[in-house]
Design an enzyme around this catalytic site. Structure first.
Site, PDB file in Angstrom:
ATOM      1  N   HIS A  56       0.845  -1.202   0.000  1.00 14.39           N
ATOM      2  CA  HIS A  56       0.000   0.000   0.000  1.00 14.39           C
ATOM      3  C   HIS A  56       0.875   1.244   0.000  1.00 14.39           C
ATOM      4  O   HIS A  56       2.092   1.148   0.114  1.00 14.39           O
ATOM      5  CB  HIS A  56      -1.004  -0.018   1.155  1.00 14.39           C
ATOM      6  CG  HIS A  56      -0.408   0.113   2.527  1.00 14.39           C
ATOM      7  ND1 HIS A  56       0.427  -0.846   3.074  1.00 14.39           N
ATOM      8  CD2 HIS A  56      -0.511   1.092   3.465  1.00 14.39           C
ATOM      9  CE1 HIS A  56       0.783  -0.468   4.290  1.00 14.39           C
ATOM     10  NE2 HIS A  56       0.242   0.706   4.542  1.00 14.39           N
ATOM     11  N   HIS A  58       1.472   3.959   1.903  1.00 19.90           N
ATOM     12  CA  HIS A  58       2.010   4.752   3.018  1.00 19.90           C
ATOM     13  C   HIS A  58       3.540   4.866   2.937  1.00 19.90           C
ATOM     14  O   HIS A  58       4.234   3.922   2.566  1.00 19.90           O
ATOM     15  CB  HIS A  58       1.585   4.149   4.358  1.00 19.90           C
ATOM     16  CG  HIS A  58       0.149   4.434   4.689  1.00 19.90           C
ATOM     17  ND1 HIS A  58      -0.576   3.694   5.598  1.00 19.90           N
ATOM     18  CD2 HIS A  58      -0.705   5.387   4.223  1.00 19.90           C
ATOM     19  CE1 HIS A  58      -1.810   4.187   5.680  1.00 19.90           C
ATOM     20  NE2 HIS A  58      -1.910   5.203   4.860  1.00 19.90           N
ATOM     21  N   ASP A  60       5.976   4.827   5.000  1.00 18.73           N
ATOM     22  CA  ASP A  60       6.873   3.877   5.682  1.00 18.73           C
ATOM     23  C   ASP A  60       6.902   2.517   4.982  1.00 18.73           C
ATOM     24  O   ASP A  60       7.601   1.606   5.431  1.00 18.73           O
ATOM     25  CB  ASP A  60       6.497   3.732   7.174  1.00 18.73           C
ATOM     26  CG  ASP A  60       5.099   3.187   7.395  1.00 18.73           C
ATOM     27  OD1 ASP A  60       4.177   3.568   6.654  1.00 18.73           O
ATOM     28  OD2 ASP A  60       4.914   2.373   8.317  1.00 18.73           O
ATOM     29  N   HIS A  61       6.177   2.395   3.871  1.00 18.53           N
ATOM     30  CA  HIS A  61       6.220   1.165   3.065  1.00 18.53           C
ATOM     31  C   HIS A  61       6.820   1.397   1.678  1.00 18.53           C
ATOM     32  O   HIS A  61       7.247   0.453   1.029  1.00 18.53           O
ATOM     33  CB  HIS A  61       4.814   0.569   2.927  1.00 18.53           C
ATOM     34  CG  HIS A  61       4.232   0.150   4.242  1.00 18.53           C
ATOM     35  ND1 HIS A  61       4.075  -1.164   4.604  1.00 18.53           N
ATOM     36  CD2 HIS A  61       3.826   0.885   5.312  1.00 18.53           C
ATOM     37  CE1 HIS A  61       3.583  -1.223   5.828  1.00 18.53           C
ATOM     38  NE2 HIS A  61       3.420   0.008   6.290  1.00 18.53           N
ATOM     39  N   HIS A 114      -7.450  -0.618   5.742  1.00 16.62           N
ATOM     40  CA  HIS A 114      -6.404   0.288   6.225  1.00 16.62           C
ATOM     41  C   HIS A 114      -6.213   1.415   5.199  1.00 16.62           C
ATOM     42  O   HIS A 114      -6.226   2.595   5.528  1.00 16.62           O
ATOM     43  CB  HIS A 114      -5.126  -0.508   6.449  1.00 16.62           C
ATOM     44  CG  HIS A 114      -3.947   0.292   6.872  1.00 16.62           C
ATOM     45  ND1 HIS A 114      -3.858   0.903   8.111  1.00 16.62           N
ATOM     46  CD2 HIS A 114      -2.787   0.592   6.230  1.00 16.62           C
ATOM     47  CE1 HIS A 114      -2.691   1.537   8.192  1.00 16.62           C
ATOM     48  NE2 HIS A 114      -2.031   1.372   7.068  1.00 16.62           N
ATOM     49  N   ASP A 131      -0.143  -3.741   6.319  1.00 11.97           N
ATOM     50  CA  ASP A 131      -0.764  -3.211   7.536  1.00 11.97           C
ATOM     51  C   ASP A 131      -2.227  -3.637   7.664  1.00 11.97           C
ATOM     52  O   ASP A 131      -3.021  -2.933   8.286  1.00 11.97           O
ATOM     53  CB  ASP A 131      -0.692  -1.678   7.544  1.00 11.97           C
ATOM     54  CG  ASP A 131       0.711  -1.158   7.814  1.00 11.97           C
ATOM     55  OD1 ASP A 131       1.619  -1.966   8.090  1.00 11.97           O
ATOM     56  OD2 ASP A 131       0.894   0.079   7.745  1.00 11.97           O
ATOM     57  N   HIS A 169       4.754  -4.657  10.838  1.00 13.25           N
ATOM     58  CA  HIS A 169       5.158  -3.936  12.053  1.00 13.25           C
ATOM     59  C   HIS A 169       5.308  -4.890  13.237  1.00 13.25           C
ATOM     60  O   HIS A 169       4.600  -5.897  13.326  1.00 13.25           O
ATOM     61  CB  HIS A 169       4.121  -2.864  12.442  1.00 13.25           C
ATOM     62  CG  HIS A 169       4.105  -1.673  11.553  1.00 13.25           C
ATOM     63  ND1 HIS A 169       4.955  -0.600  11.714  1.00 13.25           N
ATOM     64  CD2 HIS A 169       3.341  -1.387  10.476  1.00 13.25           C
ATOM     65  CE1 HIS A 169       4.702   0.304  10.789  1.00 13.25           C
ATOM     66  NE2 HIS A 169       3.720  -0.139  10.020  1.00 13.25           N
TER      67      HIS A 169
HETATM   68 ZN   LIG Z   1       0.016   1.752   6.478  1.00  9.35          ZN
END
Ligand SMILES: [Zn+2]
Length: 261
Positions: A56, A58, A60-61, A114, A131, A169
């Site tokens: 996805h 985001h 941090d990905h 999410h 996530d 995570h």
């Molecule tokens: Zn995320």
């Protein structure tokens, strides 16, 4: 069995590095939010990066995707319904990532909730679920609805018990503290909390989990069980007639849950 190792990034992200079964020099990474720890691992292991999978959008990905794709010439695969910071082969539900030269093949599952376009990669007895599903927890509903997320979790939970669950995570311990509040009498949850506490005290990873284990300890996969429903109704102070009502109440409860220090 697929050889997968974690590359730690930021405070609690895992970038999963998959060794190619058909090529001992090759690796694939999932959700590289940061290129630096991936490059360091590639240097230490002598592996070459041959593909990048994204679940996805985001930061941090995807934060390291552009740098890694540029440096290593690795193709990027990602969700068709989300915009990523660099070009990617667009994947949607029912699609496949066929890396035959590496001995890798994954089927793509749409798992919105999410984020709206979130996908998961399933294959080789493993699922890389970003996530969406965490050990003993699930992602927050940033873009989707409770109905979408419960449906996505149901689809993941339909994979075989032995499926290894690679979440993005290290949230397991905090999730289990919540799970114990929901189901104080569930011995599997209490055992899992004790084990996660021991591991985290030694800074060890708690992943991967398995779907069989998640079905026993994850309250968000247990919205249909009577103790979970009863706890959610007590906390919400009203009847919760449907599984999605129970799931939404659990998610709201967890969003406001403050664990003991
Ligand atoms: Zn995320």
């Amino acid at each position: 069995m697929l050889q997968v190792s974690p590359v730690r990034a930021f405070s609690d992200n895992y970038i999963w590095l998959i060794r190619a079964p058909a090529d001992a020099t090759a690796a694939v990474v999932v959700d590289p939010g940061d290129d630096r720890p991936v490059d360091q691992t590639l240097q230490e292991t002598g592996l070459e990066l041959r593909a990048i999978l994204v679940t996805h959008h985001h930061a941090d990905h995807v934060g390291g995707v552009g740098a890694l794709a540029g440096k290593h010439g690795a193709p990027v695969f990602g969700p068709a319904r989300e915009s990523l910071p660099c070009a990617a082969q667009a994947l949607d539900d029912g699609g496949t990532v066929d890396l035959g030269h590496l001995g890798l093949r994954f089927s793509v599952m749409a798992v919105p909730g999410h984020t709206l376009g979130h996908i998961a990669y399933a294959g080789h007895g493993a699922v890389f679920c970003g996530d969406t599903l965490f050990s003993a927890g699930c992602g927050r509903l940033f873009e989707g609805t409770a109905t979408q997320m419960l449906d996505s979790l149901d689809r993941l939970a339909a994979l075989p018990d032995s499926t290894r669950v690679y979440c993005a995570h290290e949230y397991t311990l905090a999730n289990l503290r919540f799970a114990v509040s929901v189901e104080p009498d569930n011995p599997d949850v209490r055992d899992a909390l004790a084990e996660a506490s021991r591991r985290r005290e030694r800074d060890e990873i708690t992943l991967p989990s398995t779907l069989g284990r998640e079905r026993r300890i994850n309250p968000f996969l247990r919205s249909r069980s009577s103790p979970v429903r009863a706890a959610a109704e007590r906390h919400a102070g009203r009847p919760l007639p449907s599984p999605v009502d129970v799931f939404a109440a659990l998610r709201a409860w967890k969003d406001g849950f403050r664990q003991e220090p």
